[in-house]
Write an enzyme that holds these catalytic residues in place. Structure first.
Site, mmCIF file in Angstrom:
data_model
loop_
_atom_site.group_PDB
_atom_site.id
_atom_site.type_symbol
_atom_site.label_atom_id
_atom_site.label_comp_id
_atom_site.label_asym_id
_atom_site.label_seq_id
_atom_site.Cartn_x
_atom_site.Cartn_y
_atom_site.Cartn_z
ATOM 1 N N ASP A 483 27.392 9.302 46.751
ATOM 2 C CA ASP A 483 27.949 8.429 45.714
ATOM 3 C C ASP A 483 29.344 8.848 45.268
ATOM 4 O O ASP A 483 30.030 8.098 44.580
ATOM 5 C CB ASP A 483 27.042 8.485 44.476
ATOM 6 C CG ASP A 483 26.021 7.370 44.470
ATOM 7 O OD1 ASP A 483 26.253 6.351 45.125
ATOM 8 O OD2 ASP A 483 24.982 7.529 43.799
HETATM 9 C C1 BGC Z 1 22.017 9.767 43.645
HETATM 10 C C2 BGC Z 1 21.845 9.401 45.097
HETATM 11 C C3 BGC Z 1 23.001 9.910 45.904
HETATM 12 C C4 BGC Z 1 23.212 11.390 45.668
HETATM 13 C C5 BGC Z 1 24.426 11.934 46.363
HETATM 14 C C6 BGC Z 1 22.228 11.244 43.526
HETATM 15 O O1 BGC Z 1 22.478 11.575 42.212
HETATM 16 O O2 BGC Z 1 20.873 9.374 42.934
HETATM 17 O O3 BGC Z 1 21.726 8.015 45.232
HETATM 18 O O4 BGC Z 1 22.723 9.663 47.240
HETATM 19 O O5 BGC Z 1 23.339 11.648 44.282
HETATM 20 O O6 BGC Z 1 25.606 11.467 45.832
#
Ligand code: BGC
Length: 811
Positions: A483
């Site tokens: 993200d």
């Molecule tokens: C989110 C995921 C994401 C991950 C890496 C998490 O906090 O819920 O959807 O893939 O972070 O960024």
């Protein structure tokens, strides 16, 4: 250093001091009513949705930590203490907290009085039970006063923390006998209320927080408790609470038990009232009638235990490794249930008012949950798919109560669509239920444009086909799994959300990680098409997959590892050409586990590079070298200090991808070494560094560049639970559900020894014995099913058969 120990027999973690490095919590409830509860009795409760239907109030990031909970105060002469130590924090003569599967227990003593508290949510009710048993172990008669305490939340947890000009005036309660009703907003737009009740006559109550605490006091020194007398306050506005007072005489050796029920009750809209402005209490009365006696509580508790024993009997292992047994048989599966229920909404690090259910998160959570209750997974898949858009993209999150996509965050995370294939395929492989593919499912909740679920999957698949960039790799959009890799964002001002700022799409930035996903889940899509008899579609899909496979090797191979992505200027990310962020875990783990470069020997090379450059004592870091300056073109990932979160932290979620990839190329030693590094049963020994609960995974462990490497954060709600369970159960121990039946193909470290697995699958129980006479890492020399030799590693399904005795000889 440890702060407790595992009691495997009782499936409990026993915490022996209240002063754990962080609150160590547990989850109560598995359907609609949930409570979070810490080892010092902190936490909160809600019904279905932690934002919209919050029952009790919690203060995140409070000082002292973890205050507000469901507290019991015991006043014994001048001494006031709590069985969970907080909030008064009187030194206890003995303290023990046991977090079990769906319940927590305390056993604490002070000055010859013992308190045993049992807290759980019954399997089929919308309430939490707290049974408090007080015993006088001294030689004198004790005159005790017991006070209960919860602080109500005014339902919408977000508004409750912000909108004081309104909500200091809305609170309403009613007190009938030993039951305190929280009926805020019931008069107008709500048809639900909450209750807090005890099965004994009370000697006093308070419902106004100010009256209970006293001016400028807090819940560590409430005036009412220290004075030994409730005021009988009736809350009108401000902050309603529920406090019961019970005066108890205990002779030496005598015990008394009290059953407290915190419940959520709903009335049909046309049956809200008994008479004008008198709340219809029928559902409360019916609920309370069920938990009047110890026998009632014992029966409900036995039912909860039976429920879990049954679920946990679906996959069990008996190996020589206690830590593996304990994680597989108990804690990892338990965490999978919790992540399935909560997604990323409510924990001690997720406030319950933010993220709701994630599209990608929930699909991945399904992978570790689907064997437990496939019917619930089915329903979830339909809910998730209903938030997909017609072009195959999807809302990134949705709210569990309304099941509508969150428009605050919107769409544009280009990995999302493919996770729907992952979740659905796991469900169909587990159950064989292809009828789900034919279900009619709306787009963005609009039934007028609904299609079959299979068509949704086709649009998921085609979303990647139709959204490729200059190298023929998938466009990344706002972000892929990571993200924080925001390649189209270019945010220069604080306050702009890295995920939502700027255009969601860019025509250039591409993700090699999504390419890996496309190869893996594209094949699973093709298999689903075949199951429906659509070989033409399967063929078309495989052609696209082949194109992507070749593109990754041509454009996404950096010489020693897979490139991570291309930015909006088409510059490489995760390449030897970069100054920082030369190598990333995601593309290497996922492309390799998808089989890309395996036959070319490149996957092995990539995994060797991961070991060489990304591995450290506490796990595999997400990237190296860490970014030391902010890069406008990379976004949030470079906003974190080195060693934390997505900037070179150990993001536990993707460690199993690498471990699985190692099993794909047959390296059991390395796969298990990776498994061990983040495994709670192993990190228990360093709890003083790791800090988070030693029975569940956390999202992130600080990497080598951090101030304190090895320090964990964000426990409980993480895709790590599902992925590690898949890794250990399906790849290392090797029992993997396929469309044709269970496949058994373990990949274990040297010296792991023989082991047995019991697996319930499609209505039958499989008793699987694996022997490894030559101590190999991978390879099945012989598969014998009920005495008959079978070619390959898949146990064929025989209609109507309910028991399979399977012998697997590795070699
Ligand atoms: C989110 C995921 C994401 C991950 C890496 C998490 O906090 O819920 O959807 O893939 O972070 O960024």
């Amino acid at each position: 250093m440890k702060f407790g120990y595992f009691d495997d027999q009782n499936k409990e973690y026993v915490i022996t001091t209240p002063k754990t490095p962080l609150p160590w919590i547990n989850y109560l409830g598995s359907n609609d009513f949930f409570s979070l509860i810490s080892n010092t009795a902190g936490g909160y409760s809600f019904y279905k949705d932690a934002k919209l239907l919050r029952i009790t109030r919690y203060r995140y990031n409070n000082v002292p930590a973890d205050t507000n909970g469901k507290y019991f105060y015991i006043k014994d002469g001048d001494t006031v203490w709590n069985p969970g130590w907080q909030p008064v924090k009187t030194e206890l003569d003995s303290y023990e907290c046991r977090h079990g599967i769906g319940y927590s227990k305390w056993d604490s003593s002070k000055n010859g009085v013992n308190a045993k508290v049992l807290a759980f949510v019954p399997t089929d009710d919308t309430c939490e039970i707290n049974r408090v048993v007080l015993t006088n172990n001294s030689s004198e008669t004790k005159e005790l006063k017991l006070f209960s305490y919860v602080e109500w939340c005014l339902w919408n947890a977000d508004d409750d923390m912000k909108n004081f000009q309104r909500n200091f005036s809305t609170g309403e309660v009613e007190i009938i006998g030993s039951t305190i009703y929280h009926k805020t907003e019931y008069r107008e737009r709500r048809n639900h209320y909450a209750i807090y009740s005890v099965n004994a006559p009370i000697d006093g109550f308070d419902t106004s927080r100010d009256a209970f605490l006293g001016a400028y006091h807090d819940n560590h020194d409430p005036e009412v408790v220290f004075n030994g007398k409730c005021t009988g306050s009736e809350a009108h506005g401000w902050s309603p609470v529920a406090v019961h007072q019970i005066n108890i005489t205990l002779n030496p050796g005598e015990s008394k038990s009290f059953i407290f029920v915190l419940g959520y009750c709903e009335n049909p809209v046309d049956q809200k009232w008994e008479s004008k402005n008198v709340v219809n209490k029928a559902p409360a009365n019916a609920m309370l009638a069920k938990y009047k006696t110890d026998a009632d509580v014992d029966a409900a508790f036995a039912k909860l235990n039976a429920y879990w024993d049954d679920l946990l009997s679906i996959y069990t292992v008996e190996s020589n490794n206690d830590k593996v047994n304990r994680m597989v048989n108990i804690w990892n599966q338990y965490q999978c249930m919790v992540t399935f229920n909560m997604s990323r909404s409510a924990s001690y690090y997720e406030s319950g008012i933010g993220r709701g259910m994630g599209f990608r998160d929930s699909n991945q959570d399904l992978l570790g949950f689907v064997h437990l209750i496939p019917e619930r997974a089915r329903e979830r898949i339909i809910d998730i798919a209903s938030t997909q858009f017609q072009n195959g993209s999807a809302y990134h999150q949705y709210q569990p109560l309304t099941k509508r996509g969150n428009s605050d965050i919107g769409s544009g995370f280009n990995d999302d669509p493919l996770w729907l294939i992952a979740g659905t395929s796991a469900y169909v492989r587990e159950t064989g239920d292809i009828s789900i593919l034919k279900e009619t499912v709306p787009y963005d909740n609009d039934m007028s444009v609904a299609t079959t679920l299979m068509e949704h999957l086709k649009r998921s698949f085609d979303f990647t086909v139709n959204n490729k960039g200059p190298h023929g790799l998938p466009l990344i959009g706002r972000a892929d799994w990571n993200d924080c890799l925001n390649l189209n964002c270019f945010s220069e001002h604080p306050g702009e959300s890295f995920q939502c700022f700027g255009p969601s799409e860019g025509p250039v930035a591409e993700s090699v990680f999504i390419a890996g996903m496309f190869v893996k889940y594209g094949e699973e899509y093709a298999q689903l098409a075949e199951l429906l008899g659509d070989t033409a579609e399967a063929g078309r899909a495989r052609k696209e997959i082949k194109i992507m496979y070749d593109t990754v090797l041509k454009e996404g191979w950096d010489g020693e590892w897979f490139v991570r992505a291309f930015d909006a200027y088409s510059n490489k990310i995760g390449s030897k050409e970069c100054e920082e962020g030369k190598i990333f875990i995601e593309s290497n783990g996922f492309c390799s586990l998808a089989g890309i470069g395996v036959k070319e020997g490149l996957a092995e090379k990539a995994l060797d590079s991961v070991k060489k450059y990304l591995d450290c004592k506490y796990g595999i870091m997400i990237l190296q070298p860490a970014y030391t300056v902010y890069h406008l073109e990379l976004g949030e990932i470079t906003s974190y200090p080195p060693g934390y979160k997505e900037n070179a932290g150990i993001f536990c979620h993707n460690n199993p991808w690498v471990s699985i990839a190692e099993t794909v190329i047959g390296r059991g030693d390395r796969a298990f070494e990776i498994y061990k590094k983040t495994c709670p049963a192993y990190t228990e020994e360093i709890s003083e560094i790791h800090k988070t609960e030693p029975y569940v995974y956390c999202q992130m462990v600080a990497g080598n560049d951090a101030y304190i490497p090895g320090e964990g954060k964000n426990s409980w709600l993480t895709g790590t639970a599902a992925w590690t369970f898949c890794n250990i159960s399906q790849y290392i121990l090797g029992v993997y559900p396929t469309h044709k039946g269970l496949s058994v193909d373990p990949c274990v470290p040297h010296g792991f020894g023989d082991f047995k697995i019991t697996r319930k699958f499609r209505g039958a129980t499989y008793h699987i014995e694996v022997s490894n006479p030559s101590d190999v890492e991978k390879g099945v020399k012989e598969l014998i099913v009920d005495g008959a030799h079978v070619e390959g590693c898949i146990i064929p399904i025989t209609e109507g058969k309910t028991e399979y005795n399977v012998k697997v000889v590795m070699g």
